[in-house]
Design a protein around this motif. Structure first.
Motif, short mmCIF file in Angstrom:
data_model
loop_
_atom_site.label_atom_id
_atom_site.label_comp_id
_atom_site.label_asym_id
_atom_site.label_seq_id
_atom_site.Cartn_x
_atom_site.Cartn_y
_atom_site.Cartn_z
N GLY A 1 10.42 7.48 -4.26
CA GLY A 1 11.31 6.72 -5.13
C GLY A 1 12.74 6.72 -4.63
N ARG A 2 13.56 5.93 -5.27
CA ARG A 2 14.98 5.90 -4.93
C ARG A 2 15.65 7.17 -5.43
N LEU A 3 16.66 7.60 -4.68
CA LEU A 3 17.39 8.80 -5.07
C LEU A 3 18.17 8.61 -6.36
N THR A 4 18.37 7.35 -6.76
CA THR A 4 19.12 7.06 -7.99
C THR A 4 18.22 7.05 -9.22
N GLY B 1 10.88 17.55 -3.64
CA GLY B 1 10.95 16.75 -2.42
C GLY B 1 11.52 15.36 -2.63
N GLY B 2 11.88 15.04 -3.86
CA GLY B 2 12.47 13.74 -4.14
C GLY B 2 11.65 12.94 -5.15
N THR C 1 0.84 -1.20 0.00
CA THR C 1 0.00 0.00 0.00
C THR C 1 0.88 1.24 0.00
N GLY C 2 0.43 2.25 -0.71
CA GLY C 2 1.12 3.52 -0.73
C GLY C 2 0.18 4.64 -0.31
N ARG C 3 0.63 5.85 -0.44
CA ARG C 3 -0.20 6.99 -0.09
C ARG C 3 -1.29 7.18 -1.13
N ALA C 4 -2.45 7.59 -0.66
CA ALA C 4 -3.58 7.78 -1.57
C ALA C 4 -3.39 9.00 -2.47
N THR C 5 -2.68 9.99 -1.97
CA THR C 5 -2.47 11.21 -2.75
C THR C 5 -0.98 11.50 -2.85
N GLY C 6 -0.60 12.12 -3.94
CA GLY C 6 0.80 12.47 -4.16
C GLY C 6 0.98 13.98 -4.21
#
Length: 216
Positions: free
Chosen positions: A135-138, A112-113, A75-80
């Protein structure tokens, strides 16, 4: 008569052993042509045509791109972030052979990344929970080295954020693995069936011969 029966039993046992040995040395069941290697397709800003990467020619790039989405949790955040803060979007489709399996939207330059969005509807008809992930910084450098037209990031460090279990199986990069295992099981089953049939055949022949001798 006892000696003749013993010789007959020895001949039958030798024939059965020879048959099984020859089958064991026979060539394995011919496999069907293997599907195309796993890979990824990338579309998005600055790409006039999809960027198609396959494991047989760009193994390192394929693995690196998949690593950008392979750590996501259930599960992830509902909003981005707001649309104005996302930056350019790149859609990554992960393939197994020539069939699309998963799709993700990557935003390497989000405020913010980097961000990853996983849609609920996936190309293999499997539904999952939609969600936003850090996400990954790469991400930016990984996409750039794979061929996406992005500016080089000199401050990118190894690793990145994220966590959770894998959502893409390890064998997605080896779609022929399941075929090889199935063929191995089929070969063992075939050898077992042949052995049983030979045993029954020789046994019936021996019984018939014994009955014939006694009825004379």
């Amino acid at each position: 008569m006892v000696r003749r029966m013993r010789r007959l039993a020895a001949v039958l046992a030798g024939g059965l052993a020879a048959g099984l040995f020859s089958l064991a040395l026979a060539d394995p069941v011919k496999a069907a042509p293997k599907p195309a290697p796993a890979g990824v397709d990338i579309t998005g800003a600055g790409l006039d045509a999809p960027l198609r990467l396959r494991a047989d020619t760009h193994a390192a790039h394929v693995a690196a791109v998949i690593d950008q989405v392979n750590f996501l949790g259930r599960t992830g955040r509902a909003t981005g972030p707001k649309a104005a803060e996302l930056g350019p979007k790149y859609t990554v489709v992960v393939l197994s052979g020539d069939k699309p399996k998963q799709t993700y939207d990557l935003y390497p330059q989000a405020v913010g990344g980097p961000r990853v969005y996983r849609p609920a509807k996936q190309p293999d008809a499997r539904r999952t929970s939609a969600g936003w992930f850090l996400g990954r910084l790469t991400m930016s450098e990984t996409l750039r080295t794979a061929g996406v037209p992005l500016e080089r990031q000199f401050d990118t460090v190894s690793g990145g954020v994220g966590g959770g279990e894998r959502v893409i199986p390890e064998d997605s990069l080896n779609p022929a693995k399941g075929i090889d295992e199935a063929l191995g099981e089929l070969q063992r089953l075939l050898l077992l069936n042949v052995a049983v049939m030979l045993t029954i055949t020789f046994g019936l022949a021996g019984i018939a011969l014994l009955i014939r001798r006694r009825t004379r």
